[in-house]
Design a protein around this motif. Structure first.
Motif, PDB file in Angstrom:
ATOM      1  N   ALA A 126       0.838  -1.207   0.000  1.00 45.81           N
ATOM      2  CA  ALA A 126       0.000   0.000   0.000  1.00 45.81           C
ATOM      3  C   ALA A 126       0.870   1.253   0.000  1.00 45.81           C
ATOM      4  CB  ALA A 126      -0.955   0.002   1.186  1.00 45.81           C
ATOM      5  N   MET A 129       2.739   1.638  -3.396  1.00 49.29           N
ATOM      6  CA  MET A 129       1.882   2.129  -4.482  1.00 49.29           C
ATOM      7  C   MET A 129       1.599   3.620  -4.333  1.00 49.29           C
ATOM      8  SD  MET A 129      -0.683  -1.026  -5.440  1.00 49.29           S
ATOM      9  CE  MET A 129      -1.119  -1.581  -3.805  1.00 49.29           C
ATOM     10  N   GLN A 145      -2.510   1.386  -7.788  1.00 53.25           N
ATOM     11  CA  GLN A 145      -3.363   0.364  -7.191  1.00 53.25           C
ATOM     12  C   GLN A 145      -4.395  -0.149  -8.187  1.00 53.25           C
ATOM     13  OE1 GLN A 145      -5.153   1.346  -3.438  1.00 53.25           O
ATOM     14  NE2 GLN A 145      -6.322  -0.536  -3.366  1.00 53.25           N
ATOM     15  N   GLU A 149      -4.497  -4.040  -9.360  1.00 50.09           N
ATOM     16  CA  GLU A 149      -5.656  -4.873  -9.054  1.00 50.09           C
ATOM     17  C   GLU A 149      -6.492  -5.240 -10.276  1.00 50.09           C
ATOM     18  OE1 GLU A 149      -7.666  -2.576  -6.072  1.00 50.09           O
ATOM     19  OE2 GLU A 149      -6.268  -3.202  -4.488  1.00 50.09           O
TER      20      GLU A 149
END
Length: 165
Positions: A126, A129, A145, A149
């Motif tokens: 996290a 990114m 992100q 994803e």
């Protein structure tokens, strides 16, 4: 091939808040890179970083060695290391500053640096990114992100086929 930094007004510099190696130290990154038969060489403050594509504080690569200083962003260290990791071993000795012109390898590099961030204490995907976005990586879906994803299937497949994830 490398991501292009985004132009921003001088008064706004979100990249100044990205995580630096001085915040996590060199021990964990050195151990992580060693798992891939890479070395991490610490460069003294104020000295130019050998093999740095961008210059300034950005990590550099020459052969099997990643060069970095205390002020090197963690995302930069991981990005350059991952360029070497995704390369076939026989190509590594020839690398100096720029590892590839392959979009496929660049995408795999970006994906792998996110995955490996989870193996560095205090970093994690996290945070990495967020730092990638602040520095100026750009992806079709607008954020690192979202790309990771929703749009990185080919990069993941590239890494899976090579046993890297």
């Amino acid at each position: 091939m490398h991501p292009e930094p985004v132009d921003r007004p001088e008064s706004i510099d979100p990249a100044s808040s990205v995580m630096r190696l001085r915040q996590i130290g060199f021990d964990a990154p050195t151990a992580l890179l060693a798992r891939f038969d890479l070395q991490l060489r610490r460069v003294e403050d104020g000295e130019p970083i050998p093999g740095s594509y961008w210059g300034d504080e950005e990590a550099g690569i020459i052969g099997n060695t990643v060069h970095a200083r205390d002020d090197t962003p963690v995302h930069s260290l991981l990005h350059e290391a991952c360029h070497l990791i995704v390369l076939p071993l026989e190509r590594r000795p020839d690398v100096h500053t720029d590892a590839t012109d392959s979009i496929e390898e660049e995408d795999a590099t970006c994906y792998l640096q996110i995955v490996l961030a989870d193996q560095l204490p205090g970093v994690g995907r996290a945070r990495l990114m967020t730092d990638m976005d602040a520095w100026g990586y750009s992806f079709r879906l607008g954020s690192t992100q979202a790309w990771f994803e929703q749009d990185a299937g080919e990069a993941r497949q590239f890494l899976e086929e090579r046993g890297l994830v």
